[in-house]
Write a protein that holds these residues in place. Structure first.
Motif, PDB file in Angstrom:
ATOM      1  N   LYS A 117      36.418 -60.769  -5.139  1.00 24.22           N
ATOM      2  CA  LYS A 117      36.912 -62.678  -4.829  1.00 24.22           C
ATOM      3  C   LYS A 117      37.126 -62.454  -3.330  1.00 24.22           C
ATOM      4  O   LYS A 117      37.391 -61.329  -3.249  1.00 24.22           O
ATOM      5  CB  LYS A 117      38.260 -62.965  -5.186  1.00 24.22           C
ATOM      6  N   VAL A 118      35.742 -62.886  -2.911  1.00 19.70           N
ATOM      7  CA  VAL A 118      36.423 -62.899  -1.473  1.00 19.70           C
ATOM      8  C   VAL A 118      36.990 -63.618  -0.709  1.00 19.70           C
ATOM      9  O   VAL A 118      36.896 -64.945  -0.699  1.00 19.70           O
ATOM     10  CB  VAL A 118      34.896 -63.050  -0.797  1.00 19.70           C
ATOM     11  N   LEU A 119      37.687 -63.105  -0.319  1.00 12.09           N
ATOM     12  CA  LEU A 119      38.463 -63.836   0.587  1.00 12.09           C
ATOM     13  C   LEU A 119      38.281 -64.323   2.200  1.00 12.09           C
ATOM     14  O   LEU A 119      38.795 -65.323   2.743  1.00 12.09           O
ATOM     15  CB  LEU A 119      40.351 -63.221   0.415  1.00 12.09           C
ATOM     16  N   ALA A 120      37.794 -63.525   2.894  1.00  6.37           N
ATOM     17  CA  ALA A 120      37.424 -63.947   4.205  1.00  6.37           C
ATOM     18  C   ALA A 120      36.672 -63.190   4.983  1.00  6.37           C
ATOM     19  O   ALA A 120      36.199 -61.837   4.109  1.00  6.37           O
ATOM     20  CB  ALA A 120      38.467 -63.617   5.239  1.00  6.37           C
ATOM     21  N   VAL A 121      35.522 -63.872   5.480  1.00  5.09           N
ATOM     22  CA  VAL A 121      34.537 -62.722   5.968  1.00  5.09           C
ATOM     23  C   VAL A 121      33.980 -63.288   7.991  1.00  5.09           C
ATOM     24  O   VAL A 121      34.527 -63.985   8.747  1.00  5.09           O
ATOM     25  CB  VAL A 121      32.876 -63.219   5.662  1.00  5.09           C
ATOM     26  N   GLY A 122      33.856 -62.435   8.095  1.00  2.00           N
ATOM     27  CA  GLY A 122      33.809 -62.211   9.429  1.00  2.00           C
ATOM     28  C   GLY A 122      32.392 -63.104  10.449  1.00  2.00           C
ATOM     29  O   GLY A 122      31.798 -63.907   9.298  1.00  2.00           O
ATOM     30  N   PRO A 123      32.411 -62.684  11.449  1.00  2.00           N
ATOM     31  CA  PRO A 123      31.069 -64.118  12.305  1.00  2.00           C
ATOM     32  C   PRO A 123      30.070 -64.062  12.163  1.00  2.00           C
ATOM     33  O   PRO A 123      28.809 -64.113  11.561  1.00  2.00           O
ATOM     34  CB  PRO A 123      31.749 -64.339  13.280  1.00  2.00           C
ATOM     35  N   GLY A 124      29.903 -62.097  11.542  1.00  2.25           N
ATOM     36  CA  GLY A 124      28.477 -61.480  10.782  1.00  2.25           C
ATOM     37  C   GLY A 124      28.181 -60.285  12.478  1.00  2.25           C
ATOM     38  O   GLY A 124      28.637 -60.753  13.388  1.00  2.25           O
ATOM     39  N   GLY A 125      27.446 -59.404  12.529  1.00  2.00           N
ATOM     40  CA  GLY A 125      27.082 -58.554  13.417  1.00  2.00           C
ATOM     41  C   GLY A 125      25.573 -59.221  14.442  1.00  2.00           C
ATOM     42  O   GLY A 125      25.574 -60.426  14.257  1.00  2.00           O
TER      43      GLY A 125
END
Length: 104
Positions: free
Chosen positions: A47-55
């Motif tokens: 399960k994805v908990l958090a993601v960065g803003p993107g490369g």
């Protein structure tokens, strides 16, 4: 040197990183039989908990992430950077390392 993280919510992935938690395999079959720990394998589902803003691409533009918090994904059996908060274990992957998004 060890870092103490008090809460997983205080951990914010950078760039194209994705913070996931593996979904634990069921220790009980559908018919109610309990399985020994040695026969229960880790699932490649998380399960994805958090993601960065993107490369950032070569032109300096932000590349959108392929997954979002709350998504169920298929991750590689090995790899990622382990993160431990208390007794819970999490992993950080790059967005490009995520194998698939699981739609329900």
């Amino acid at each position: 040197m060890s870092t103490t993280i008090r809460s997983i919510k205080s951990l914010v992935p950078l760039l194209d990183r994705v913070l996931v938690q593996r979904i634990k395999a069921q220790a009980k079959t559908q018919s109610g039989i309990y399985l020994p720990e040695s026969s229960v394998k880790e699932l490649n589902e998380a399960k994805v908990l958090a993601v960065g803003p993107g490369g950032i691409d070569k032109e300096g533009k932000r590349v959108p992430m392929g997954v979002a918090a709350g998504d169920r994904v298929l991750i590689p059996q090995y790899g990622g950077s382990p993160v431990k908060v208390g007794e819970e274990e999490y992993q950080l992957f790059r967005d490009s390392e995520i194998l698939a998004k699981i739609n329900e």
